[in-house]
Design an enzyme around this catalytic site. Structure first.
Site, PDB file in Angstrom:
ATOM      1  N   GLU A  30     -10.866  -3.441   1.571  1.00 27.84           N
ATOM      2  CA  GLU A  30     -10.634  -3.524   0.124  1.00 27.84           C
ATOM      3  C   GLU A  30     -10.238  -4.942  -0.287  1.00 27.84           C
ATOM      4  OE1 GLU A  30      -7.724  -0.540  -0.773  1.00 27.84           O
ATOM      5  OE2 GLU A  30      -9.204   1.069  -0.812  1.00 27.84           O
TER       6      GLU A  30
ATOM      7  N   GLU B 139      -6.158   3.204   8.075  1.00 20.41           N
ATOM      8  CA  GLU B 139      -5.620   2.787   6.780  1.00 20.41           C
ATOM      9  C   GLU B 139      -5.549   1.263   6.698  1.00 20.41           C
ATOM     10  OE1 GLU B 139      -4.085   2.050   3.157  1.00 20.41           O
ATOM     11  OE2 GLU B 139      -5.016   3.905   3.822  1.00 20.41           O
TER      12      GLU B 139
ATOM     13  N   GLU C  90       0.825  -1.206   0.000  1.00 20.20           N
ATOM     14  CA  GLU C  90       0.000   0.000   0.000  1.00 20.20           C
ATOM     15  C   GLU C  90       0.862   1.259   0.000  1.00 20.20           C
ATOM     16  OE1 GLU C  90      -3.355   0.169  -0.256  1.00 20.20           O
ATOM     17  OE2 GLU C  90      -3.322  -2.015  -0.455  1.00 20.20           O
TER      18      GLU C  90
END
Length: 129
Positions: free
Chosen positions: A81, A74, A33
């Site tokens: 996701e 996050e 990420e």
């Protein structure tokens, strides 16, 4: 029934395993990420600013809390996701809604963190001049 009893027992081995799974998750998030890397760089800058500008103990508590909160949100966004991507590769309205709302939560926390950080640092920076 047996697996429930087995999981409810405390053991050092399970505790150590959970710790290493958490570290593995952090490493994976930083490798996959881009936003995690940006958060780390931003956090490092804020920590250096805090040291240089000699912020108070309460301000340190707030800054550390914000860094941890932003990183945690996050990580949760990334997990959501990944689960959505696992469930479907199609562009489904509910999949999009799940991803977008998780991203919105991250955005709000980041926005709040920036505003609070500015409230902590800007007066000190102005006082330098």
């Amino acid at each position: 029934m047996e697996s429930i009893d087995k999981k409810s027992k405390f053991s050092i081995k399970r505790l150590v395993s959970a710790f290493f799974n958490s570290i593995s998750g952090l490493i994976l998030a930083y490798k996959s990420e881009q936003s995690m890397v940006l958060l780390a760089v931003g956090s490092l800058i804020v920590i250096i600013l805090g040291i240089v500008l000699q912020i108070s103990r309460l301000e340190w508590i707030i800054i550390i809390f914000l860094i941890c909160l932003t990183t945690t949100v996050e990580l949760i966004n990334t997990a959501i996701e990944n689960v959505v991507d696992l469930a479907t590769q199609k562009i489904h309205p509910l999949a999009k809604a799940a991803k977008d709302t998780a991203s919105a939560a991250e955005f709000l926390i980041l926005f709040m963190s920036v505003i609070i950080s500015l409230l902590v640092f800007v007066p000190r920076i102005i006082n330098l001049f």
